[in-house]
Design a protein around this motif. Sequence first.
Motif, mmCIF file in Angstrom:
data_model
loop_
_atom_site.group_PDB
_atom_site.id
_atom_site.type_symbol
_atom_site.label_atom_id
_atom_site.label_comp_id
_atom_site.label_asym_id
_atom_site.label_seq_id
_atom_site.Cartn_x
_atom_site.Cartn_y
_atom_site.Cartn_z
ATOM 1 N N CYS A 6 0.951 -0.876 -0.005
ATOM 2 C CA CYS A 6 -0.074 0.116 0.044
ATOM 3 C C CYS A 6 0.878 1.284 -0.151
ATOM 4 O O CYS A 6 0.622 2.264 -1.017
ATOM 5 C CB CYS A 6 -1.038 -0.194 1.107
ATOM 6 N N GLY A 7 2.257 1.340 0.913
ATOM 7 C CA GLY A 7 2.795 2.286 0.902
ATOM 8 C C GLY A 7 3.543 2.691 -0.112
ATOM 9 O O GLY A 7 3.381 3.822 -0.806
ATOM 10 N N ALA A 8 3.948 1.423 -0.799
ATOM 11 C CA ALA A 8 4.664 1.758 -2.313
ATOM 12 C C ALA A 8 3.699 2.214 -3.096
ATOM 13 O O ALA A 8 4.183 3.089 -4.194
ATOM 14 C CB ALA A 8 5.251 0.422 -2.572
ATOM 15 N N ALA A 9 2.537 1.508 -3.272
ATOM 16 C CA ALA A 9 1.621 2.005 -4.492
ATOM 17 C C ALA A 9 0.964 3.468 -4.210
ATOM 18 O O ALA A 9 0.655 3.990 -5.337
ATOM 19 C CB ALA A 9 0.327 0.993 -4.288
ATOM 20 N N PRO B 272 -2.862 -1.948 -6.976
ATOM 21 C CA PRO B 272 -2.190 -2.482 -5.732
ATOM 22 C C PRO B 272 -2.618 -2.315 -4.461
ATOM 23 O O PRO B 272 -2.383 -2.905 -3.517
ATOM 24 C CB PRO B 272 -0.919 -2.195 -6.313
ATOM 25 N N ILE B 273 -2.977 -0.787 -4.199
ATOM 26 C CA ILE B 273 -3.594 -0.530 -3.029
ATOM 27 C C ILE B 273 -4.766 -1.372 -2.612
ATOM 28 O O ILE B 273 -4.751 -1.809 -1.316
ATOM 29 C CB ILE B 273 -4.105 1.114 -3.136
ATOM 30 N N ILE B 274 -5.576 -1.398 -3.437
ATOM 31 C CA ILE B 274 -6.795 -2.691 -3.060
ATOM 32 C C ILE B 274 -6.269 -4.028 -2.669
ATOM 33 O O ILE B 274 -6.716 -4.528 -1.533
ATOM 34 C CB ILE B 274 -7.815 -2.833 -4.279
ATOM 35 N N GLY B 275 -5.187 -4.381 -3.424
ATOM 36 C CA GLY B 275 -4.608 -5.733 -3.103
ATOM 37 C C GLY B 275 -3.795 -5.614 -1.713
ATOM 38 O O GLY B 275 -3.994 -6.674 -0.936
ATOM 39 N N GLY B 276 -3.034 -4.534 -1.780
ATOM 40 C CA GLY B 276 -2.200 -4.355 -0.261
ATOM 41 C C GLY B 276 -3.431 -4.239 0.942
ATOM 42 O O GLY B 276 -3.046 -5.131 1.839
ATOM 43 N N LEU C 104 -1.870 -8.577 -5.859
ATOM 44 C CA LEU C 104 -0.267 -7.832 -5.939
ATOM 45 C C LEU C 104 0.715 -8.282 -6.885
ATOM 46 O O LEU C 104 1.376 -7.743 -7.513
ATOM 47 C CB LEU C 104 0.440 -7.907 -4.396
ATOM 48 N N LEU C 105 0.845 -9.788 -7.040
ATOM 49 C CA LEU C 105 1.520 -10.397 -7.896
ATOM 50 C C LEU C 105 1.349 -9.786 -9.386
ATOM 51 O O LEU C 105 2.248 -9.631 -10.144
ATOM 52 C CB LEU C 105 1.717 -11.743 -7.734
ATOM 53 N N CYS C 106 0.097 -9.568 -9.725
ATOM 54 C CA CYS C 106 -0.248 -9.274 -11.096
ATOM 55 C C CYS C 106 -0.034 -7.857 -11.318
ATOM 56 O O CYS C 106 -0.059 -7.354 -12.503
ATOM 57 C CB CYS C 106 -1.528 -9.829 -11.680
ATOM 58 N N SER C 107 0.090 -7.113 -10.031
ATOM 59 C CA SER C 107 0.350 -5.664 -10.222
ATOM 60 C C SER C 107 1.854 -5.338 -10.856
ATOM 61 O O SER C 107 2.171 -4.034 -11.024
ATOM 62 C CB SER C 107 0.131 -4.977 -9.020
ATOM 63 N N VAL C 108 2.746 -6.375 -10.824
ATOM 64 C CA VAL C 108 4.102 -6.548 -11.156
ATOM 65 C C VAL C 108 4.162 -5.883 -12.598
ATOM 66 O O VAL C 108 3.459 -6.694 -13.468
ATOM 67 C CB VAL C 108 4.931 -7.568 -10.807
#
Lengths: 156, 498
Positions: free
Chosen positions: A23-26, A45-49, B178-182
């Motif tokens: 989250c921090g990085a995104a 990625p924020i949603i994922g994190g 997260l992995l697919c965000s790479v």
Amino acid sequence: MTKFLTKSRLCGLLCMLLGGAACGAAARFTPKGLLASDPGPGLFPIIGGAGLALCGLIIFLQNSDKSPPFASDFDRTGLIRIGECAVLLAVYFAVIGSLGFLVSTAVLLFLLCGLFALGEQVAWWKRLIFTALTTGAVWYLFVEVLSVMLPRFDLF
Amino acid sequence: MDTLSVMGIAFASIITPTALMLMFFGCVVGIVFGAIPGLSGMLGVALLLPVTFGMSEANGFALLISVWIGGVSGAFISATLLGIPGSTSSIATCYDAYPMCKKGQVVKALQAGILGSFLGTFVSCLIATFLSPIIARLALQLGPWEYFSLCACAIVLVVGLSAGDTARGLASAFLGILLCSVGFSPIDAYKRFTFGNYNLFGGIDVLALVLGMFAVRLILTDLGKGGIDTSKMAQVDFKGQGLTLKDWKNNIVNIVRSFFIGLWIGFLPGMGSGLSNMVAYAQAKSSSKHPEQFGEGIVDGVFASEVSNNASVGGAVIPMVALGIPGDSTTAILLGGLVIHGIEPGPLLFDQHGEFVYMVFEAVLLSAVAVLLIELFTMRWYPSILKIPYHYLYPALIVIAFVGAFTSTNTLFNCGMMLAMAALAMFMDHFKLPVSPLLLAYILGPMLEQNLRKGLTYSTEGFVTFLTRPVSALFLIVGLLSVVIPLLKKKPVQAESE
């Protein structure tokens, strides 16, 4: 401390740490999108994190698996075998580029054949034949038939 | 000219000895490519595409289509016998077919795979033949909101497989996101989590992920447990061990449901057999009277996965011929082949090249029959793979997995990624995090993100639009219910046990 840190809690903590870090990085991802209403590349990625961190918190609080954090499903011998195989694969990956496919694969197959025999004695000549046949067959199929450029050993 | 006459002319063009021989060859190549982990029918189609340049349209496409059909069907063989999916289309097949083999039900598992594959392909293509123009018009009505909700619903359905612990299933799915965000983000190609490594610009390769999380992990796990006893699996008596009438009766609803899931998912652009098998499996499990037997070796799971992934073939053909939109990566290559042969794909294809369109459908039907016959006749030799001693089989599979990962991107980095994914999967196993939600979230991630951003960009009401559009809302409600219902069902059981 060891009683507090169960397998579930360690799992939850790791999920929270990873999710938080993502989250921090995104959050620093810019720009915010081509159009004003486009949320930009950081949203997903924020949603994922955030989701991972939230699930980590739930896993931590539920604490459904109270076994010690490093208790394994494998016995000591099994763990040693996995470790040996992992080291062999890591070394194979490290040297295949410089030694080429044929040499490194032949050595890997010979060693793995012994490791996977699980203590049973496999005659060295059988291992050699298996090694030569398998390496040759894979090389022929992928390089000669399918034109895949597998790594080669170049002396110069 | 009426439709039946066009169909007749098309049939005459592929019933020639040359076309039939090419199709037989293509089916065998497809089955072999599908059965070897790391290869796939798609790779076979890509490799043979240049070979078809010098052929007539009918012969060329008969060959390519037969490789495709053989590849989708053949992927179940290694999934059944080794527990390693030949491609993403047979991941869910591993869950029950492999345990069935371990229990000595090799013949039943293989028969379910072969017949399920045939039913899925053949019937879906029959439907595609007659309904393509109608269904194609329906698909044009769907927008990014519906696609996003469908993807989200599919992921949540697979999370439902880990009904014992929804939080762990969801954590796994978010890890997949997260992995697919790479790599480069969709729409604006922004670099994310690449750490300056150009190998990560294109993201994590799906083949490295699948081979690492299934093949290498399975081999390491078996090694750690002291090997598996394949003697029971290899000693196969083909008499009286196959599918029974009771198996068919018990699975009629399952087969029909899985078929329509596969047909529908295959029909949606960008989605295909890689998704349909897992969604159908999740549905079969959640609708079953005995869900606890799923994963332990039950024929229902094999039917669900194999019928649905092959039904996606017919589904994928519909947008390919009717709209010129690929239903999956293989149809994308086939569309490229159409252009190379001077045929412009799109809505006018039916009018301008009607014979060719029906030839495609008929080639799929003939290929499905050919694959069925080849697999039924050769089935008795498949279990012999299990007679290969463990210390020869697994080292060879490790090398094939390495080469498969290398072949996908032509970089050694991908082999390292495969090992990293195997380590991640072992780590997840240790903490009892299921791998399937991660894999599905990873496969659907790019489409999920793209449609989320498109949906938010096109709409003035933001996230609310996902709930106000009826079809989108329906998918989201189905997804929500699939998580909530197992939790509600679980409570009384816990109360009783307390």
